[in-house]
Design an enzyme around this catalytic site. Structure first.
Site, PDB file in Angstrom:
ATOM      1  N   ASP A  11       0.873  -1.174   0.000  1.00  0.00           N
ATOM      2  CA  ASP A  11       0.000   0.000   0.000  1.00  0.00           C
ATOM      3  C   ASP A  11       0.908   1.221   0.000  1.00  0.00           C
ATOM      4  O   ASP A  11       1.474   1.590   1.029  1.00  0.00           O
ATOM      5  CB  ASP A  11      -0.907  -0.014   1.231  1.00  0.00           C
ATOM      6  CG  ASP A  11      -1.780   1.238   1.333  1.00  0.00           C
ATOM      7  OD1 ASP A  11      -1.800   2.041   0.373  1.00  0.00           O
ATOM      8  OD2 ASP A  11      -2.435   1.421   2.380  1.00  0.00           O
ATOM      9  N   LYS A  72       2.779  11.652  -3.445  1.00  0.00           N
ATOM     10  CA  LYS A  72       1.880  10.773  -4.187  1.00  0.00           C
ATOM     11  C   LYS A  72       0.840  11.579  -4.960  1.00  0.00           C
ATOM     12  O   LYS A  72       0.408  11.179  -6.045  1.00  0.00           O
ATOM     13  CB  LYS A  72       1.184   9.800  -3.226  1.00  0.00           C
ATOM     14  CG  LYS A  72       0.154   8.878  -3.888  1.00  0.00           C
ATOM     15  CD  LYS A  72      -0.458   7.940  -2.886  1.00  0.00           C
ATOM     16  CE  LYS A  72      -1.581   7.117  -3.487  1.00  0.00           C
ATOM     17  NZ  LYS A  72      -2.151   6.153  -2.514  1.00  0.00           N
ATOM     18  N   GLU A 149      -7.256   0.573  -4.592  1.00  0.00           N
ATOM     19  CA  GLU A 149      -7.238   0.488  -3.131  1.00  0.00           C
ATOM     20  C   GLU A 149      -8.555  -0.020  -2.540  1.00  0.00           C
ATOM     21  O   GLU A 149      -8.533  -0.897  -1.664  1.00  0.00           O
ATOM     22  CB  GLU A 149      -6.856   1.846  -2.549  1.00  0.00           C
ATOM     23  CG  GLU A 149      -5.384   2.187  -2.783  1.00  0.00           C
ATOM     24  CD  GLU A 149      -5.040   3.628  -2.460  1.00  0.00           C
ATOM     25  OE1 GLU A 149      -5.937   4.363  -1.986  1.00  0.00           O
ATOM     26  OE2 GLU A 149      -3.887   4.026  -2.682  1.00  0.00           O
ATOM     27  N   ASP A 172     -13.133   5.005   0.994  1.00  0.00           N
ATOM     28  CA  ASP A 172     -11.699   4.998   1.299  1.00  0.00           C
ATOM     29  C   ASP A 172     -11.182   6.438   1.261  1.00  0.00           C
ATOM     30  O   ASP A 172     -10.989   7.009   0.187  1.00  0.00           O
ATOM     31  CB  ASP A 172     -10.967   4.127   0.269  1.00  0.00           C
ATOM     32  CG  ASP A 172      -9.473   4.000   0.560  1.00  0.00           C
ATOM     33  OD1 ASP A 172      -8.988   4.677   1.491  1.00  0.00           O
ATOM     34  OD2 ASP A 172      -8.791   3.238  -0.140  1.00  0.00           O
TER      35      ASP A 172
END
Length: 571
Positions: A11, A72, A149, A172
Site C-alpha cells: 500500500d 503521491k 485500493e 476509502d
C-alpha cells in the site's frame, strides 16, 4: 514460518505506506526497521544521506527544505522536488519509499523480494498509474499488478464473509485521495460493480483547511502567513496533530511557544479547539464526499437503502464528521475496520497470493471495473452543423475488466485518404475536456463520404494498459497502438538510469534508524515544549545520548524505549 511466495502486497500511501505477505494463517503486515508496520511516506535528504519514514517526518517541521511528503498527489505530473540541491520526481521519491519497504520485507522474511502488487487509488488516471509502475521499477520491483485500493480493502473484508450475500460500499479516505467502490459478494465471488472518487481530496486537505481557518481566527491574513518555511511547517504540523486528537477526543489544544510570525516577530500561540468548531470548518470538504458516492451508486444501479454494509477505510475515516456523513447518507452505522490504515495492504497481499495460486486464497474470485470511460474523437452532424470534438465512448466506466469492445465508424468527407483516431479518457461530452491518451493515423482508400468504414477495438487489462486496434473494412488492414496514457512516461533507458541513481544514493544505515528516529522525534517535540515538560524530555534525551556513548546494546535499547515513552506521553 515458510513462505509460499516472495510476492508481496504494498500500500503506497500519501501519508503512510505498508508492505504485507500472505502466510498460511492469512495476510501479515511486515515491520520496518523501527518495529512499526506503518512507514511514513516521507523522504529526508540531510548532508547527502537519504532517510525514509518516521525520521523524515519528525524532521519535516524543523528542516522542511530537506523533507518531501505527500508526493503521491503529484504522481503522473512534471512537478519536481529539490532537496539539498538534488532534484527528485514524484516517481523517484516513491521509489525511495518502495526501496525502503522492500529492504524491510527482505530483512523480516530472510529472502529476496522481486515482485509486488501495488495498490493505487481507484480514481488514479493512466498517467498516475504508470508513474506508480515506474516507481516500482526504479525500486527494483517487478510490478505484477496495480490494484485499486478499495478493491484491495474489499478483498481483505470479503475473505471472512465469502459465504454471505452482501452489497457493500467501501469509502476509502486516505491522506490525499478519496475513493468509493460498490461491490457484491456472492458465493465466494467479490464483484466490483462501480467506482468513483476524487484524487485531490484527503486528510491533507482537512489539515490545510484547519490551518488556514485558525490563522484567520487569530486576526491574521494570508499576507501575514509566516515567511519562514520552518514556521509554516510547524504551524501545519501542529494543526495536523490537533486533527488527529480530535478524531478520538472532543477537544484539543494547539500550543506553539515563541512562534515566529515574521522575521524577528515572535508570539506564543495557545488555541483551544472544540470538535463542533472544526466540523464547521470541514463542512465543505465533507460535502465533496457526497458527489462521488452517489455517482458510484448510480453506476451500480443501487440506492443507499439497498446497501448491506458500509466499510470505512483509510486513516481519515477516523474523523467523526466523516463517519456521520456515511451514517446519514446510508441510514446505518458504518463499519469502520479496526485497522483502517492496514486493510489495503492486506488486500494487496491477498491479491498477490491469488496471482501465485496461494492455498490461503484458492477459492476466492475477484473482478474489477474500469474507473473511467475510454473513447475517441468523432464528428457529430446535426442539421448540417458539424462538431468535430465529440467524445464517443467505446469502453464505458464501470465495465468489468479485462474487457474488449468494438465500435464502427465511417469517413466524413468525400475522397478522404486517412483517418486520425484520437483516444481520450474521461466523462465529458467534448474531448477537449477529457484526457488525451494518444493517436493513430490510418490510411483509407478514396471513397464518397460515409462509404469507407473502420472498426475500432479497445482492449483494456487489469493493469490499465489499453490496446487500440483499427481495421479498415475495404482492405482488411489492421493497425495497432498500445497506450500507456502518460505524456511524461519514462523510457526504459530513463528508468534504468533512475534505478542506477537510486542505488548510488547514500541511504541511512538500516540498523541505525531506530536510534536516529528516536532522537529526531524528541528534537521535533522539544521545540514546542516549555517548562517542566521540556526539562523532563531533555533529561530523557541526555540519558539516551549517554547510553549511545556507552555502546552497550542493552543500555541503548533501554534508553531508547524510555525516550520514546516520554515523547509519546508528552506529544
Amino acid at each position: 514460518m515458510t513462505l509460499n511466495s516472495t510476492i508481496v502486497g504494498i500500500d503506497l500511501g500519501t501519508t503512510n505506506s505498508l508492505i504485507a505477505v500472505v502466510e498460511s494463517e492469512g495476510p501479515r503486515i511486515l515491520p520496518n526497521a523501527v518495529g512499526d508496520d506503518l512507514t511514513p511516506s516521507a523522504v529526508l535528504v540531510d548532508q547527502g544521506n537519504v532517510s525514509v519514514g518516521k525520521i523524515a517526518r519528525a524532521r519535516a517541521s524543523r528542516c522542511p527544505e530537506k523533507v518531501a511528503m505527500s508526493f503521491k498527489r503529484d504522481m503522473g505530473t512534471s512537478r519536481t522536488f529539490e532537496l539539498e540541491g538534488k532534484v527528485f520526481s514524484p516517481q523517484e521519491l516513491s521509489a525511495a519509499v518502495l526501496r525502503n519497504l522492500k529492504q524491510d520485507a527482505e530483512s523480516s522474511l530472510g529472502c529476496s523480494i522481486e515482485e509486488a502488487v501495488i495498490s493505487v487509488p481507484a480514481y488514479f488516471n493512466e498517467a498516475q498509474r504508470n508513474a506508480t509502475r515506474e516507481a516500482g521499477e526504479i525500486a527494483g520491483l517487478k510490478v505484477e499488478r496495480l490494484l485499486n485500493e478499495p478493491t484491495a480493502a474489499a478483498i481483505a473484508y470479503g475473505m471472512h464473509r465469502r459465504e454471505e450475500e452482501l452489497k457493500v460500499v467501501v469509502l476509502d479516505l486516505g491522506g490525499g485521495t478519496f475513493d468509493v467502490t460498490v461491490l457484491e459478494i456472492l458465493e465466494g465471488v467479490i464483484e466490483i460493480q462501480a467506482t468513483a472518487g476524487d484524487s485531490r481530496l484527503g486528510g491533507d486537505d482537512f489539515t490545510s483547511a484547519l490551518a488556514k481557518a485558525l490563522w484567520s481566527r487569530q486576526g491574521l491574513t494570508e499576507q501575514d502567513l509566516p515567511a519562514s518555511p520552518i514556521s509554516r511547517a510547524r504551524w501545519w504540523a501542529a494543526c495536523d496533530q490537533a486533527k488527529a486528537r480530535l478524531s478520538s477526543q472532543g477537544s484539543a489544544r494547539i500550543a506553539l511557544p515563541e512562534f515566529e510570525i515574521q522575521p524577528g516577530s515572535f508570539q506564543d500561540f495557545e488555541i483551544d479547539l472544540e470538535r463542533n468548531q472544526v466540523d464547521e470548518i470541514w463542512e465543505p470538504l465533507v460535502a465533496r464526499l457526497k458527489g462521488p458516492t452517489l455517482r458510484a451508486l448510480r453506476d451500480a444501479d443501487l440506492r443507499p437503502e439497498s446497501i448491506s454494509d458500509v466499510l470505512l477505510v483509510g486513516g481519515s475515516t477516523r474523523l467523526p464528521c466523516v463517519q456521520r456523513f456515511a451514517a446519514s447518507l446510508f441510514q446505518r452505522m458504518p463499519s469502520r475496520h479496526p485497522e483502517p490504515e492496514r486493510i489495503v495492504a492486506k488486500g494487496a497481499a491477498l491479491q498477490a497470493g491469488l496471482k501465485d495460486r496461494n492455498a490461503a486464497v484458492e477459492d476466492l474470485v475477484v473482478t474489477d471495473v474500469a474507473p473511467f470511460s475510454l473513447g475517441i474523437a468523432t464528428r457529430t452532424t446535426l442539421d448540417g452543423f458539424h462538431l468535430d470534438d465529440s467524445f464517443s465512448p467505446i469502453l464505458e466506466r464501470g465495465t468489468v475488466i479485462p474487457a474488449s469492445r468494438i465500435e464502427q465508424y465511417t469517413t466524413v468527407s468525400d475522397n478522404q485518404e486517412g483517418i486520425q483516431v484520437e483516444v481520450f479518457q474521461g466523462e465529458h461530452s467534448l474531448c477537449q475536456d477529457n484526457t488525451a491518451l494518444g493517436k493513430l493515423k490510418v490510411s483509407v482508400p478514396k471513397a464518397p463520404a460515409g462509404k469507407e468504414m473502420i472498426d475500432v477495438r479497445f482492449t483494456y487489462d487489469l493493469n490499465a494498459l489499453l490496446e487500440v486496434e483499427v481495421t479498415v473494412h475495404s482492405t482488411q488492414e489492421t493497425h495497432h497502438l498500445l497506450l500507456t496514457g502518460s505524456k511524461t512516461r519514462m523510457s526504459a533507458e530513463e528508468i534504468e538510469n533512475a534505478r542506477r541513481a537510486m542505488k548510488a544514493l547514500k541511504f541511512h544505515p538500516r540498523d541505525a534508524l531506530p536510534n536516529a528516529t528516536a532522537l529526531a522525534r524528541a528534537e521535533d517535540l522539544y521545540i514546542d515544549l516549555r517548562g517542566r515538560d521540556r526539562e523532563h524530555l531533555a533529561l530523557a534525551m541526555a540519558a539516551f545520548r549517554a547510553a549511545l556513548d556507552s555502546q552497550d546494546p542493552e543500555q541503548i535499547t533501554a534508553g531508547r524505549d524510555q525516550l520514546n515513552a516520554v515523547v509519546d506521553r508528552l506529544r
